[in-house]
Write a protein that holds these residues in place. Structure first.
Motif, PDB file in Angstrom:
ATOM      1  N   VAL A 249       0.831  -1.206   0.000  1.00  0.00           N
ATOM      2  CA  VAL A 249       0.000   0.000   0.000  1.00  0.00           C
ATOM      3  C   VAL A 249       0.860   1.249   0.000  1.00  0.00           C
ATOM      4  CG1 VAL A 249      -1.716   1.314   1.286  1.00  0.00           C
ATOM      5  CG2 VAL A 249      -1.922  -1.164   1.128  1.00  0.00           C
ATOM      6  N   LEU A 250       1.913   1.240   0.814  1.00  0.00           N
ATOM      7  CA  LEU A 250       2.793   2.406   0.905  1.00  0.00           C
ATOM      8  C   LEU A 250       3.500   2.677  -0.413  1.00  0.00           C
ATOM      9  CD1 LEU A 250       4.265   4.559   2.616  1.00  0.00           C
ATOM     10  CD2 LEU A 250       5.946   2.795   3.207  1.00  0.00           C
ATOM     11  N   ILE A 251       4.096   1.641  -1.002  1.00  0.00           N
ATOM     12  CA  ILE A 251       4.884   1.819  -2.219  1.00  0.00           C
ATOM     13  C   ILE A 251       3.996   2.167  -3.409  1.00  0.00           C
ATOM     14  CG2 ILE A 251       6.511   0.733  -3.805  1.00  0.00           C
ATOM     15  CD1 ILE A 251       7.640   1.287  -1.037  1.00  0.00           C
ATOM     16  N   ILE A 252       2.857   1.490  -3.544  1.00  0.00           N
ATOM     17  CA  ILE A 252       1.975   1.731  -4.686  1.00  0.00           C
ATOM     18  C   ILE A 252       1.371   3.132  -4.620  1.00  0.00           C
ATOM     19  CG2 ILE A 252      -0.178   1.008  -5.806  1.00  0.00           C
ATOM     20  CD1 ILE A 252       0.549  -1.868  -5.045  1.00  0.00           C
ATOM     21  N   SER A 253       0.995   3.570  -3.412  1.00  0.00           N
ATOM     22  CA  SER A 253       0.440   4.920  -3.271  1.00  0.00           C
ATOM     23  C   SER A 253       1.482   5.985  -3.571  1.00  0.00           C
ATOM     24  CB  SER A 253      -0.118   5.113  -1.857  1.00  0.00           C
ATOM     25  OG  SER A 253       0.919   5.002  -0.891  1.00  0.00           O
ATOM     26  N   TRP A 254       2.741   5.652  -3.365  1.00  0.00           N
ATOM     27  CA  TRP A 254       3.829   6.602  -3.609  1.00  0.00           C
ATOM     28  C   TRP A 254       4.256   6.629  -5.073  1.00  0.00           C
ATOM     29  CZ3 TRP A 254       9.620   5.522  -2.465  1.00  0.00           C
ATOM     30  CH2 TRP A 254      10.367   6.682  -2.686  1.00  0.00           C
ATOM     31  N   LEU A 255       4.424   5.451  -5.683  1.00  0.00           N
ATOM     32  CA  LEU A 255       4.974   5.362  -7.032  1.00  0.00           C
ATOM     33  C   LEU A 255       3.935   5.098  -8.111  1.00  0.00           C
ATOM     34  CD1 LEU A 255       8.151   3.177  -6.305  1.00  0.00           C
ATOM     35  CD2 LEU A 255       8.061   5.653  -6.618  1.00  0.00           C
ATOM     36  N   GLY A 256       2.788   4.528  -7.738  1.00  0.00           N
ATOM     37  CA  GLY A 256       1.848   4.061  -8.737  1.00  0.00           C
ATOM     38  C   GLY A 256       2.208   2.650  -9.177  1.00  0.00           C
ATOM     39  N   CYS A 257       1.267   1.959  -9.805  1.00  0.00           N
ATOM     40  CA  CYS A 257       1.472   0.541 -10.135  1.00  0.00           C
ATOM     41  C   CYS A 257       2.572   0.326 -11.164  1.00  0.00           C
ATOM     42  CB  CYS A 257       0.160  -0.060 -10.631  1.00  0.00           C
ATOM     43  SG  CYS A 257      -1.050  -0.342  -9.317  1.00  0.00           S
ATOM     44  N   LYS A 258       2.600   1.151 -12.198  1.00  0.00           N
ATOM     45  CA  LYS A 258       3.593   0.959 -13.263  1.00  0.00           C
ATOM     46  C   LYS A 258       5.008   1.044 -12.713  1.00  0.00           C
ATOM     47  CE  LYS A 258       5.616   3.244 -17.289  1.00  0.00           C
ATOM     48  NZ  LYS A 258       5.468   4.304 -18.318  1.00  0.00           N
ATOM     49  N   TRP A 259       5.306   2.110 -11.980  1.00  0.00           N
ATOM     50  CA  TRP A 259       6.677   2.304 -11.496  1.00  0.00           C
ATOM     51  C   TRP A 259       6.995   1.400 -10.329  1.00  0.00           C
ATOM     52  CZ3 TRP A 259       9.774   4.180 -14.804  1.00  0.00           C
ATOM     53  CH2 TRP A 259       9.317   5.108 -15.752  1.00  0.00           C
ATOM     54  N   THR A 260       5.976   0.948  -9.609  1.00  0.00           N
ATOM     55  CA  THR A 260       6.219  -0.060  -8.571  1.00  0.00           C
ATOM     56  C   THR A 260       6.705  -1.355  -9.204  1.00  0.00           C
ATOM     57  OG1 THR A 260       4.576   0.884  -7.057  1.00  0.00           O
ATOM     58  CG2 THR A 260       5.155  -1.433  -6.741  1.00  0.00           C
ATOM     59  N   ILE A 261       6.072  -1.753 -10.319  1.00  0.00           N
ATOM     60  CA  ILE A 261       6.506  -2.967 -11.018  1.00  0.00           C
ATOM     61  C   ILE A 261       7.939  -2.806 -11.526  1.00  0.00           C
ATOM     62  CG2 ILE A 261       6.111  -4.407 -13.054  1.00  0.00           C
ATOM     63  CD1 ILE A 261       3.117  -3.846 -12.736  1.00  0.00           C
ATOM     64  N   ALA A 262       8.218  -1.678 -12.184  1.00  0.00           N
ATOM     65  CA  ALA A 262       9.542  -1.466 -12.769  1.00  0.00           C
ATOM     66  C   ALA A 262      10.635  -1.448 -11.702  1.00  0.00           C
ATOM     67  CB  ALA A 262       9.553  -0.158 -13.571  1.00  0.00           C
ATOM     68  N   LEU A 263      10.396  -0.728 -10.608  1.00  0.00           N
ATOM     69  CA  LEU A 263      11.425  -0.613  -9.574  1.00  0.00           C
ATOM     70  C   LEU A 263      11.523  -1.880  -8.728  1.00  0.00           C
ATOM     71  CD1 LEU A 263      10.960   3.114  -8.460  1.00  0.00           C
ATOM     72  CD2 LEU A 263      12.655   2.140 -10.014  1.00  0.00           C
ATOM     73  N   SER A 264      10.422  -2.615  -8.592  1.00  0.00           N
ATOM     74  CA  SER A 264      10.487  -3.892  -7.873  1.00  0.00           C
ATOM     75  C   SER A 264      11.320  -4.902  -8.644  1.00  0.00           C
ATOM     76  CB  SER A 264       9.079  -4.442  -7.634  1.00  0.00           C
ATOM     77  OG  SER A 264       8.352  -3.619  -6.741  1.00  0.00           O
ATOM     78  N   PHE A 265      11.280  -4.832  -9.970  1.00  0.00           N
ATOM     79  CA  PHE A 265      12.171  -5.673 -10.772  1.00  0.00           C
ATOM     80  C   PHE A 265      13.631  -5.427 -10.405  1.00  0.00           C
ATOM     81  CE2 PHE A 265       9.227  -6.354 -14.714  1.00  0.00           C
ATOM     82  CZ  PHE A 265       8.559  -7.354 -14.023  1.00  0.00           C
TER      83      PHE A 265
END
Length: 305
Positions: free
Chosen positions: A78-94
């Motif tokens: 919830v914290l990361i997605i609200s901060w980065l959004g879904c697209k950039w959460t996926i990219a940075l989690s990679f």
């Protein structure tokens, strides 16, 4: 005209009919990116109990991954997605997975364990962002089609997991191709299929008969570095594919409020624990435990040597 589902409100006139092709493009790109990314991760994971067998380094690394994944799933998405959004959460989690592959060039406890913890911490936001993205675009797609959003969620997840499951195939093919390349085949006259001889060096005795069975010897370091380099390139490619090819979810989540909005990690943990009161949830637990035991066997014991 509006469509209300699961606490979200989607306006039916927000999207053109041509938007369905753009949505399908985003789903295909995410599926391909996950396939490329997990080709590397699964391929490396399958080799851990073989190439890093000393002092159970590989198995300990896998344990650190899934241990930190528990913490990550509860407190970070919830914290990361609200901060980065879904697209950039996926990219940075990679990117959080990359140290795991890089550590294969110098596999020690002080490199592999922190890399495994990073994978687990990135895994929670990664999978939650992916699920959120597919669910939201399914709702958007339903506004320009005659299909129910629930049906579309099922179809989109099925399409995604078709690509995801292919990662095991490609990962093992890459490992097999690199490790077997240039190996001289034994003459057929030297191959003896004798059950008693096989029993002496395989099964429960395989760890004690390495000197008699060349197939159980560790592969050359150069081959491991080549595999790691290929996998590292795969992960970088997957990250770039998402960053450059996927539309931001803000294009589709107009007027939508998530069920976890405003809840802290501890509140989400309490909500999760309350699910243990549900009978149907309890019936799912044995399946979950079996899947965990199955993966532990496949990644550690079955793939050993």
């Amino acid at each position: 005209m509006t469509n209300v589902r699961g606490g979200s409100i989607v306006a039916r006139n927000n999207f053109e009919s041509s938007e369905r092709w753009r949505i399908l493009k985003n789903i295909l790109i995410i599926g391909i990116a996950f396939m490329i990314h997990f080709t590397a991760f699964m391929g490396a994971s399958n080799l851990q109990s073989s190439i890093n067998a000393d002092d159970s380094l590989g198995t300990s690394t896998l344990a650190s991954i899934y241990g930190s994944l528990i913490f990550s799933n509860i407190f970070l998405p919830v914290l990361i997605i609200s901060w980065l959004g879904c697209k950039w959460t996926i990219a940075l989690s990679f990117i959080a997975y990359i140290p795991f592959i890089a550590a294969q060039f110098f596999p020690k406890f002080y490199t592999m364990i922190p890399a495994g913890l990073a994978v687990g911490l990135g895994g929670g936001p990664l999978w939650c962002a992916k699920c959120t993205y597919l669910t939201v675009v399914a709702e958007a797609y339903s506004t320009v089609s005659q299909l129910n959003a629930d049906v579309l969620v099922t179809r989109f997840f099925g399409l995604f997991f078709m690509f995801y499951q292919l990662a095991q195939v490609w990962g093992n093919l890459i490992s097999s191709a690199v490790l077997s390349y240039g190996m001289e085949e034994l003459p057929s006259s030297n191959v003896t299929l004798n059950s008693s001889a096989v029993a002496e060096i395989c099964g429960a005795n395989f760890c004690y008969k390495v000197e008699e069975n060349p197939n159980l010897a560790s592969p050359p370091v150069e081959r491991i570095h080549l595999i790691s380099g290929i996998y590292l390139g795969c992960m970088v490619m997957a990250c770039l594919i998402v960053a450059l090819g996927v539309d931001s979810l803000s294009r589709y989540d107009r007027g939508r409020s998530g069920s976890a909005a405003g809840k802290s990690g501890f509140q989400l943990l309490i909500v999760t624990l309350k699910l243990l009161k549900e009978k149907r949830q309890l019936l799912i637990l044995p399946i979950t435990i079996f899947i965990g035991a199955e993966q532990a066997f496949l990644f550690a014991d079955y793939n050993a040597h």
